[in-house]
Design a protein around this motif. Structure first.
Motif, PDB file in Angstrom:
ATOM      1  N   CYS A 133       0.853  -1.194   0.000  1.00  0.00           N
ATOM      2  CA  CYS A 133       0.000   0.000   0.000  1.00  0.00           C
ATOM      3  C   CYS A 133       0.884   1.238   0.000  1.00  0.00           C
ATOM      4  O   CYS A 133       1.709   1.420   0.889  1.00  0.00           O
TER       5      CYS A 133
ATOM      6  N   LEU B 166       0.041   4.181   0.617  1.00  0.00           N
ATOM      7  CA  LEU B 166      -0.345   5.174   1.620  1.00  0.00           C
ATOM      8  C   LEU B 166       0.237   4.849   2.990  1.00  0.00           C
ATOM      9  O   LEU B 166       0.865   5.683   3.625  1.00  0.00           O
ATOM     10  N   CYS B 167       0.008   3.601   3.452  1.00  0.00           N
ATOM     11  CA  CYS B 167       0.506   3.266   4.793  1.00  0.00           C
ATOM     12  C   CYS B 167       1.834   2.519   4.722  1.00  0.00           C
ATOM     13  O   CYS B 167       2.488   2.317   5.743  1.00  0.00           O
TER      14      CYS B 167
ATOM     15  N   CYS C 272      -6.619   0.334   6.038  1.00  0.00           N
ATOM     16  CA  CYS C 272      -5.559   1.332   5.892  1.00  0.00           C
ATOM     17  C   CYS C 272      -5.874   2.533   6.778  1.00  0.00           C
ATOM     18  O   CYS C 272      -6.923   3.154   6.639  1.00  0.00           O
TER      19      CYS C 272
ATOM     20  N   HIS D 121      -6.584   0.060   1.226  1.00  0.00           N
ATOM     21  CA  HIS D 121      -5.196   0.187   0.820  1.00  0.00           C
ATOM     22  C   HIS D 121      -5.136   0.567  -0.662  1.00  0.00           C
ATOM     23  O   HIS D 121      -6.004   0.208  -1.447  1.00  0.00           O
TER      24      HIS D 121
HETATM   25 ZN   LIG Z   1      -2.664   1.184   3.363  1.00  0.00          ZN
END
Ligand SMILES: [Zn+2]
Length: 427
Positions: free
Chosen positions: A247, A249-250, A267, A275
């Motif tokens: 992912c 983003l995280c 997420c 995600h």
């Molecule tokens: Zn994520």
């Protein structure tokens, strides 16, 4: 005390304003906030100050009224309940609003704001010298304010009033951006006992990937240390160890091949809780040092991008794959060149004088002489990696770190947010 000009039009609810465009009306409203607006008079070119007030009543929580008379703007403050007389309803684009004209007037019925909250409805209504219909509307507006005050009381008070009303009820908490602490040394960072952000200057020592099959039991072979591996010409496992699917983003890796830990189901970095899957930099520990200490910092995808010159993992991975494919295909021949021409939009566009195979082959040779090959992000990334890991030869970087003493090292006791070249000014 009413308007000197009498009443033009009825007292209406805000919810009915859109059916009264062009009409004169009376409004009895609660004032959320008032703000001056600087504008130019289109007739004389003078600067004018009008006051826009955001108001609401029991039928419509928000509505805008513009007050064009200077003295009227100074009469109104946030938290008041006012009777606005002889306003004209107008429509600008899709927005309906009310504006004052020369014979408009403003009558303040409830002031200050505290009395609105502390006194009973009847107590407030009785004191107002207005007609029965107006009193009835006033009663409804006061009840509405008292019932919904937690959602409508984000009143921006004028500076002289702020001290009087400090403890307005709020139903939300203000999320303030935390200012990072400037730390003089890694020792100071390592001794922080509360979670916070810290800024410290330190040099990069080593990169150790997390959670790969090779890091377990490979300590002897020194494969865990990326600095030993970047200098070798062919280390195809490097990409596998530092990049993966996950992912963006995280930064959680989502390939089950190497993972020991379960993949987080949701997420935390997005409100949708989903995600965003693509190629990412696998989380790794960045060992940094200064004179005082030596510290492993968790680096996830976004921080790794910053460290690697803002090159996204996807670019590195696709360039790496392309290079692998080219190597497997062996030396290029004319047939390959024409094949490449078909798939490479840069080469197949303008600038090709003819479509015959022979001519195409010639012009391709010409282009190859003048244009550099497509930027190989894999090679650029390798160079950056090598440069970052030139131990002892680089100056320190300014690191922004999130510190959470409750976590262990691998889960982000210290997590990198960003890294910049420090600017040692002359001040
Ligand atoms: Zn994520």
């Amino acid at each position: 005390m009413g308007s000197a000009f009498g009443w033009y039009g009825p007292l209406i609810d805000l919810s009915t304003t859109s059916s009264r465009i062009g009409d004169f009306v009376q409004l009895l409203v609660f004032v959320h906030r008032s703000f001056p607006v600087q504008c130019k008079s289109w007739k004389r070119g003078r600067d004018l100050t009008r006051t826009d007030i955001e108001v609401g009543d029991d039928t419509m929580p928000f509505f805008v009224v513009s007050l064009w008379q200077k003295q009227m703007g100074s009469m109104v403050s946030a938290g008041d309940v006012v009777l606005l007389q002889n306003l004209k309803i107008a429509k600008y684009g899709n927005a309906v609003e009310a504006r004052t004209v020369q014979w408009s007037s403003l009558l303040c019925l409830v002031h200050p704001y505290q009395s609105l909250l502390s006194k009973a409805v009847e107590e407030l209504v009785t004191g107002c010298r207005v007609g029965t219909t107006t009193k009835d509307k006033l009663r409804r507006v006061i009840k509405w304010v008292q019932q919904s005050r937690s959602t409508i009381c984000n009143i921006k008070l004028q500076s002289n009033q702020t001290q009087k009303i400090e403890h307005l009820p709020r139903n939300w908490t203000v999320l303030e951006e935390e200012k990072p602490r400037d730390c003089f040394s890694l020792m100071e960072v390592s001794q922080l006992t509360t979670s916070c952000k810290a800024i410290v200057c330190a040099s990069i020592g080593e990169i150790v990937p997390l959670h790969t099959s090779r890091t377990l039991g490979d300590t002897k072979k020194e494969k865990v240390f990326i600095s030993r591996r970047v200098c070798r010409t062919e280390d195809n496992e490097l990409v596998d160890d530092l990049l993966c699917t996950g992912c963006q983003l995280c930064g959680s890796p989502l390939d089950s091949k190497f993972e020991q830990n379960a993949v987080p189901l949701i997420c935390w970095k997005t409100s949708s809780r989903l995600h965003s899957i693509c190629s990412i930099y696998r989380p790794f520990l960045l060992y940094v040092w200064d004179e005082s200490d030596y510290m492993p910092i968790l680096v996830k995808n976004r921080a790794a991008e910053i460290l690697f010159g803002n090159i996204k993992a996807g670019k590195v991975y696709s360039a790496y794959k392309e290079q692998m494919n080219n190597q497997n295909l062996g030396p290029r021949n004319d047939k390959d060149a024409i094949g490449r021409l078909a798939i490479d939009p840069r080469l197949s566009g303008e600038g090709l004088p003819s479509t015959s195979t022979l001519e195409v082959g010639k012009s391709l040779q010409l282009q190859e002489k003048h244009l550099p090959d497509k930027l190989n992000y894999y090679r650029v990334w390798l160079i950056l990696l090598k440069m970052l890991l030139k131990q002892g030869k680089n100056g320190p970087l300014k690191l922004e770190i999130i510190v959470d003493p409750s976590l262990d090292i691998e889960n982000g006791k210290f997590e990198l947010v960003s890294a910049t070249m420090p600017c040692f000014g002359t001040k």
